[in-house]
Design a protein around this motif. Structure first.
Motif, PDB file in Angstrom:
ATOM      1  N   THR A  28       3.712 -17.360  -0.118  1.00  0.00           N
ATOM      2  CA  THR A  28       3.690 -16.212  -0.639  1.00  0.00           C
ATOM      3  C   THR A  28       2.187 -15.933  -1.560  1.00  0.00           C
ATOM      4  O   THR A  28       1.757 -16.547  -2.073  1.00  0.00           O
ATOM      5  N   GLN A  84       2.264  -8.098  -8.180  1.00  0.00           N
ATOM      6  CA  GLN A  84       3.167  -7.921  -7.050  1.00  0.00           C
ATOM      7  C   GLN A  84       3.167  -8.944  -5.959  1.00  0.00           C
ATOM      8  O   GLN A  84       2.107  -9.713  -6.216  1.00  0.00           O
ATOM      9  N   TYR A  86       3.914 -10.648  -2.131  1.00  0.00           N
ATOM     10  CA  TYR A  86       3.998 -10.444  -1.017  1.00  0.00           C
ATOM     11  C   TYR A  86       4.389 -11.447  -0.200  1.00  0.00           C
ATOM     12  O   TYR A  86       4.010 -12.691  -0.214  1.00  0.00           O
ATOM     13  N   ASN A  87       5.421 -11.261   0.804  1.00  0.00           N
ATOM     14  CA  ASN A  87       5.949 -12.354   1.371  1.00  0.00           C
ATOM     15  C   ASN A  87       6.127 -11.749   2.941  1.00  0.00           C
ATOM     16  O   ASN A  87       6.807 -11.249   3.175  1.00  0.00           O
ATOM     17  N   ASP A  89       4.793  -9.629   6.156  1.00  0.00           N
ATOM     18  CA  ASP A  89       4.124  -8.360   6.192  1.00  0.00           C
ATOM     19  C   ASP A  89       5.047  -7.270   5.723  1.00  0.00           C
ATOM     20  O   ASP A  89       4.726  -6.274   5.674  1.00  0.00           O
ATOM     21  N   GLN A  91       6.656  -4.993   2.621  1.00  0.00           N
ATOM     22  CA  GLN A  91       6.070  -4.239   1.420  1.00  0.00           C
ATOM     23  C   GLN A  91       6.123  -5.473   0.236  1.00  0.00           C
ATOM     24  O   GLN A  91       7.046  -5.998   0.109  1.00  0.00           O
ATOM     25  N   PRO A  92       5.293  -5.060  -0.531  1.00  0.00           N
ATOM     26  CA  PRO A  92       5.345  -5.915  -1.901  1.00  0.00           C
ATOM     27  C   PRO A  92       6.500  -5.659  -2.900  1.00  0.00           C
ATOM     28  O   PRO A  92       7.061  -4.594  -2.618  1.00  0.00           O
ATOM     29  N   SER A  95       7.953  -2.517  -5.092  1.00  0.00           N
ATOM     30  CA  SER A  95       6.944  -1.632  -4.001  1.00  0.00           C
ATOM     31  C   SER A  95       6.499  -0.350  -5.024  1.00  0.00           C
ATOM     32  O   SER A  95       5.488   0.057  -4.439  1.00  0.00           O
ATOM     33  N   ALA A 118      -1.910  -2.309  -1.901  1.00  0.00           N
ATOM     34  CA  ALA A 118      -0.965  -1.769  -0.890  1.00  0.00           C
ATOM     35  C   ALA A 118      -1.058  -0.294  -0.445  1.00  0.00           C
ATOM     36  O   ALA A 118      -0.510  -0.003   0.463  1.00  0.00           O
TER      37      ALA A 118
END
Length: 119
Positions: A28, A84, A86-87, A89, A91-92, A95, A118
């Protein structure tokens, strides 16, 4: 544990040093700006300030914790603000808005300087 990353955290804890960074933690990505453990604890304390009696006690305890001299402590955690996560593709998370994040340095698999934007 990565000595370079550990030195960045030590610099944040000793002074007013901040750095945009992205960490790889178990696949991640966590992106944000380094902050001192003291600033992290103060922010966390403020989250509970103004609430009920239990919230007030938590706030006071966290506030006292922020007074510890973290520059002399063993470096085990990294603290980020405006973080943030990210996992894949997706959105973080979050968001929108931002939050403080705390993670174990020994869990960080890699890093690069700079934030993921982002937008």
């Amino acid at each position: 544990m990565d000595n370079i990353l550990q030195n960045f955290v030590k610099a944040a804890n000793q002074g007013d040093f901040s750095l945009d960074i992205t960490l790889n933690v178990n696949g991640t990505l966590v992106t944000g700006t380094t902050v001192s453990a003291k600033k992290y604890m103060q922010s966390l304390s403020g989250t509970f300030d103004g609430g009920n009696e239990i919230s007030q006690k938590l706030s006071e305890k966290l506030s006292r914790t922020s007074d510890i001299n973290y520059s002399q402590e063993e470096i085990r955690f990294i603290h980020l603000e405006n973080a943030q996560v990210y996992n894949g593709d997706a959105q973080p998370t979050p968001s929108e808005g931002s939050f403080h994040w705390r993670g174990k340095l020994e869990e960080v698999d890699g890093f690069f300087l700079g934030r993921i934007d982002a937008k």
